[in-house]
Design an enzyme around this catalytic site. Structure first.
Site, short mmCIF file in Angstrom:
data_model
loop_
_atom_site.label_atom_id
_atom_site.label_comp_id
_atom_site.label_asym_id
_atom_site.label_seq_id
_atom_site.Cartn_x
_atom_site.Cartn_y
_atom_site.Cartn_z
CG ASP A 269 20.46 18.25 35.73
OD1 ASP A 269 20.15 17.40 36.60
OD2 ASP A 269 21.31 19.13 35.93
CG ASN B 106 26.03 4.51 46.96
OD1 ASN B 106 25.75 4.56 48.16
ND2 ASN B 106 26.84 5.38 46.39
CG ASP C 288 23.84 8.65 44.82
OD1 ASP C 288 23.07 9.38 45.47
OD2 ASP C 288 24.53 7.75 45.33
#
Length: 168
Positions: free
Chosen positions: A9, A23, A33
């Site tokens: 992670d 994005n 994100d």
């Protein structure tokens, strides 16, 4: 530069910089994100909003930096990967730009370690093998006196196997 591969992670990685597959809105989303925004806390979102207010959205291939909030890093570099549409040469160039621009930004911050996720390979559907080759090639070709270690952080077994094969 030393290249490391970790399955895990990215929000738990101890590096000077972690890279977010953002994005263009910079306001968080799904996948990496969303995980970075959740783990990092509202400070990251607030700084992303300030960046948006200053420059508008972040274009594909570009990168911007915020602090890391509650993450065990100093900074988060947000880069917008290309959505796969079958245009291999254009998409490949944009993905290469994500890695180059993130590395350049990391150098300007004078940091020694940077951790990358598998940019564009989730909901953006970039072919994982091609994305891995572009990531590794771009990092290997990047000359830096400042950055000492690049960590590729793979969230799943498939990406980890692809990167292991490319790095051998």
């Amino acid at each position: 530069m030393n290249i490391e591969l970790i399955k895990g992670d990215i929000t738990k990685i101890h590096a000077d910089v972690i890279v977010n597959a953002a994005n263009s809105s910079l306001l968080g989303g799904g996948g990496v994100d969303g995980a970075i925004h959740r783990a990092g806390g509202k400070q990251i979102l607030e700084e992303c909003i300030q960046i948006r207010n200053r420059q508008g959205k972040c274009n594909t291939g570009e990168a911007v930096v915020t602090s890391a909030g509650n993450l065990p890093a100093k900074y988060v570099i947000h880069t917008v990967g290309p959505v796969w549409n079958g245009e291999e040469s254009k998409s490949s160039k944009l993905l290469e730009d994500c890695y180059k621009n993130s590395l350049q930004l990391a150098e300007s911050l004078n940091v020694e370690t940077i951790a990358f996720p598998n940019i564009s390979t989730g909901v953006y559907r970039f072919p994982k093998e091609l994305a891995g080759k572009i990531a590794v090639e771009t990092v290997k070709n990047y000359q830096s006196e400042i950055i000492k270690t690049v960590i590729f952080v793979c969230f799943d077994d498939e990406n980890e196997m692809i990167y292991k094969m490319i790095l051998e």
